[in-house]
Design a protein around this motif. Structure first.
Motif, mmCIF file in Angstrom:
data_model
loop_
_atom_site.group_PDB
_atom_site.id
_atom_site.type_symbol
_atom_site.label_atom_id
_atom_site.label_comp_id
_atom_site.label_asym_id
_atom_site.label_seq_id
_atom_site.Cartn_x
_atom_site.Cartn_y
_atom_site.Cartn_z
ATOM 1 N N LEU B 21 -24.864 -43.720 -40.405
ATOM 2 C CA LEU B 21 -23.730 -42.874 -40.064
ATOM 3 C C LEU B 21 -22.965 -43.567 -38.943
ATOM 4 C CD1 LEU B 21 -25.517 -39.388 -39.893
ATOM 5 C CD2 LEU B 21 -24.714 -40.650 -41.899
ATOM 6 N N GLU B 22 -21.634 -43.571 -39.061
ATOM 7 C CA GLU B 22 -20.843 -44.310 -38.088
ATOM 8 C C GLU B 22 -19.952 -43.393 -37.264
ATOM 9 O OE1 GLU B 22 -20.780 -48.508 -40.542
ATOM 10 O OE2 GLU B 22 -18.874 -47.558 -40.017
ATOM 11 N N CYS B 23 -19.744 -43.803 -36.040
ATOM 12 C CA CYS B 23 -18.901 -43.053 -35.115
ATOM 13 C C CYS B 23 -17.985 -44.025 -34.395
ATOM 14 C CB CYS B 23 -19.771 -42.309 -34.107
ATOM 15 S SG CYS B 23 -18.842 -41.428 -32.838
ATOM 16 N N SER B 24 -16.706 -43.693 -34.336
ATOM 17 C CA SER B 24 -15.727 -44.486 -33.596
ATOM 18 C C SER B 24 -14.912 -43.563 -32.707
ATOM 19 C CB SER B 24 -14.776 -45.214 -34.551
ATOM 20 O OG SER B 24 -15.450 -46.175 -35.304
ATOM 21 N N ALA B 70 -19.879 -51.864 -30.016
ATOM 22 C CA ALA B 70 -18.779 -52.074 -29.084
ATOM 23 C C ALA B 70 -18.657 -50.790 -28.285
ATOM 24 C CB ALA B 70 -17.480 -52.366 -29.836
ATOM 25 N N GLN B 71 -17.838 -50.818 -27.251
ATOM 26 C CA GLN B 71 -17.718 -49.594 -26.470
ATOM 27 C C GLN B 71 -17.261 -48.425 -27.335
ATOM 28 O OE1 GLN B 71 -14.542 -49.032 -23.623
ATOM 29 N NE2 GLN B 71 -15.909 -48.042 -22.176
ATOM 30 N N ALA B 72 -16.471 -48.723 -28.354
ATOM 31 C CA ALA B 72 -15.876 -47.663 -29.165
ATOM 32 C C ALA B 72 -16.697 -47.289 -30.381
ATOM 33 C CB ALA B 72 -14.471 -48.089 -29.599
ATOM 34 N N LYS B 73 -17.802 -47.961 -30.671
ATOM 35 C CA LYS B 73 -18.541 -47.726 -31.913
ATOM 36 C C LYS B 73 -20.034 -47.522 -31.652
ATOM 37 C CE LYS B 73 -15.412 -50.434 -34.830
ATOM 38 N NZ LYS B 73 -14.823 -49.261 -35.506
ATOM 39 N N PHE B 74 -20.570 -46.475 -32.273
ATOM 40 C CA PHE B 74 -21.970 -46.109 -32.074
ATOM 41 C C PHE B 74 -22.487 -45.622 -33.419
ATOM 42 C CE2 PHE B 74 -25.604 -45.502 -29.732
ATOM 43 C CZ PHE B 74 -25.938 -44.209 -29.339
ATOM 44 N N SER B 75 -23.459 -46.354 -33.994
ATOM 45 C CA SER B 75 -23.945 -46.028 -35.333
ATOM 46 C C SER B 75 -25.363 -45.484 -35.273
ATOM 47 C CB SER B 75 -23.943 -47.281 -36.213
ATOM 48 O OG SER B 75 -22.649 -47.809 -36.328
ATOM 49 N N LEU B 76 -25.641 -44.558 -36.155
ATOM 50 C CA LEU B 76 -26.968 -43.950 -36.270
ATOM 51 C C LEU B 76 -27.551 -44.330 -37.626
ATOM 52 C CD1 LEU B 76 -29.075 -41.800 -35.129
ATOM 53 C CD2 LEU B 76 -27.839 -40.148 -36.541
ATOM 54 N N SER B 77 -28.798 -44.827 -37.639
ATOM 55 C CA SER B 77 -29.438 -45.196 -38.892
ATOM 56 C C SER B 77 -30.706 -44.398 -39.118
ATOM 57 C CB SER B 77 -29.792 -46.689 -38.891
ATOM 58 O OG SER B 77 -28.637 -47.489 -38.911
ATOM 59 N N LEU B 78 -30.890 -44.051 -40.378
ATOM 60 C CA LEU B 78 -32.149 -43.476 -40.823
ATOM 61 C C LEU B 78 -32.777 -44.537 -41.714
ATOM 62 C CD1 LEU B 78 -30.069 -41.069 -40.317
ATOM 63 C CD2 LEU B 78 -31.616 -39.725 -41.758
ATOM 64 N N GLU B 79 -33.847 -45.171 -41.242
ATOM 65 C CA GLU B 79 -34.415 -46.319 -41.960
ATOM 66 C C GLU B 79 -35.003 -45.917 -43.312
ATOM 67 O OE1 GLU B 79 -33.960 -49.386 -41.065
ATOM 68 O OE2 GLU B 79 -32.910 -48.735 -39.255
ATOM 69 N N SER B 80 -35.631 -44.769 -43.343
ATOM 70 C CA SER B 80 -36.224 -44.266 -44.584
ATOM 71 C C SER B 80 -36.086 -42.747 -44.561
ATOM 72 C CB SER B 80 -37.694 -44.683 -44.671
ATOM 73 O OG SER B 80 -38.284 -44.199 -45.863
ATOM 74 N N ALA B 81 -35.010 -42.266 -45.146
ATOM 75 C CA ALA B 81 -34.668 -40.851 -45.026
ATOM 76 C C ALA B 81 -35.732 -39.949 -45.649
ATOM 77 C CB ALA B 81 -33.312 -40.592 -45.680
ATOM 78 N N ILE B 82 -35.928 -38.793 -45.014
ATOM 79 C CA ILE B 82 -36.854 -37.788 -45.523
ATOM 80 C C ILE B 82 -36.129 -36.440 -45.555
ATOM 81 C CG2 ILE B 82 -38.968 -38.950 -44.822
ATOM 82 C CD1 ILE B 82 -39.015 -37.242 -42.325
#
Lengths: 109, 115
Positions: B21-24, B70-82
């Motif tokens: 999931l990405e956030c900018s 970057a200062q403007a970008k913060f991503s969240l990862s779920l490596e193996s979704a449940i």
């Protein structure tokens, strides 16, 4: 651990005044903030109290008593558009935020 | 208008899949946060970051990882979704200075369903 308690639901009529309480237990405390969230929407910031006392912003006021670990949000002259969920939140010594589970406010005509 | 955006807005995925999931943000804020919201449980902090080199675990970081590209970008990862990661995910930003830290600005949210 951290815990915040607020009522799950409150109902009031248009034009009335309603108070939403929040009690908290945290290891370290910077301040208490309040957010509004309409169904399907994102939370929006309403107010912040770092010191004891009342902060007023238009129809909304927020109060904090650090000695009692207690605060409240006061909404005056209620309007239908105020129907939403309201969350209190605290920031601890590690700059982590903890939110209450939210109070659903129902405003009736 | 300065804003916080999230992509995707909705995502359905299967158990075991990796998802990001990405956030900018265009607010120029240095602090960024990831929360999840479950019905009746309010918002819970997953990870937070004060700048590109400073990332911290929140209340519920297990099963998640983040990247501050970057200062403007913060991503969240779920490596193996449940399936119990099915929730509404919010990104938020704030300034570092004084009382502005507690004024968080939230993105529109990503509704994630894990089947």
């Amino acid at each position: 651990g951290q815990s915040l308690e607020q009522p799950s639901e409150v109902t009031a009529v248009e034009g009335a005044i309603v108070q939403i309480n929040c009690t908290y237990q945290t290891s370290g405390f910077y301040g208490l903030s309040w957010y509004q969230q309409h169904d399907g929407g994102a939370p929006t910031f309403l107010s912040y109290n770092a010191l004891d006392g009342l902060e007023e912003t238009g129809r909304f006021s927020s109060f904090l008593s650090r000695s009692d670990s207690y605060g409240y949000l006061l909404l005056q002259e209620l309007q239908m558009k105020d129907s939403a969920s309201y969350f209190c939140a605290v920031r601890d010594n590690f700059n982590k935020f903890y939110f209450g589970s939210g109070t659903k406010l129902n405003v009736k005509p | 208008d300065a804003d916080v955006t999230q992509t995707p807005r909705n995502r359905i995925t299967k158990t075991g899949k990796r998802i990001m999931l990405e956030c900018s943000q265009t607010k120029g804020h240095d602090r960024m946060y990831w929360y999840r919201q479950d019905p009746g449980l309010g918002l819970r902090l997953i990870y937070y970051s004060f700048d590109v080199k400073d990332i911290n675990k929140g209340e519920i970081s297990d099963g998640y990882s983040v990247s501050r590209q970057a200062q403007a970008k913060f991503s969240l990862s779920l490596e193996s979704a449940i399936p119990n990661q099915t929730a509404l995910y919010f990104c938020a930003t704030s300034l570092s200075r004084g009382g502005r830290i507690d004024e968080q600005f939230f993105g529109p949210g990503t509704r994630l369903t894990v089947l």
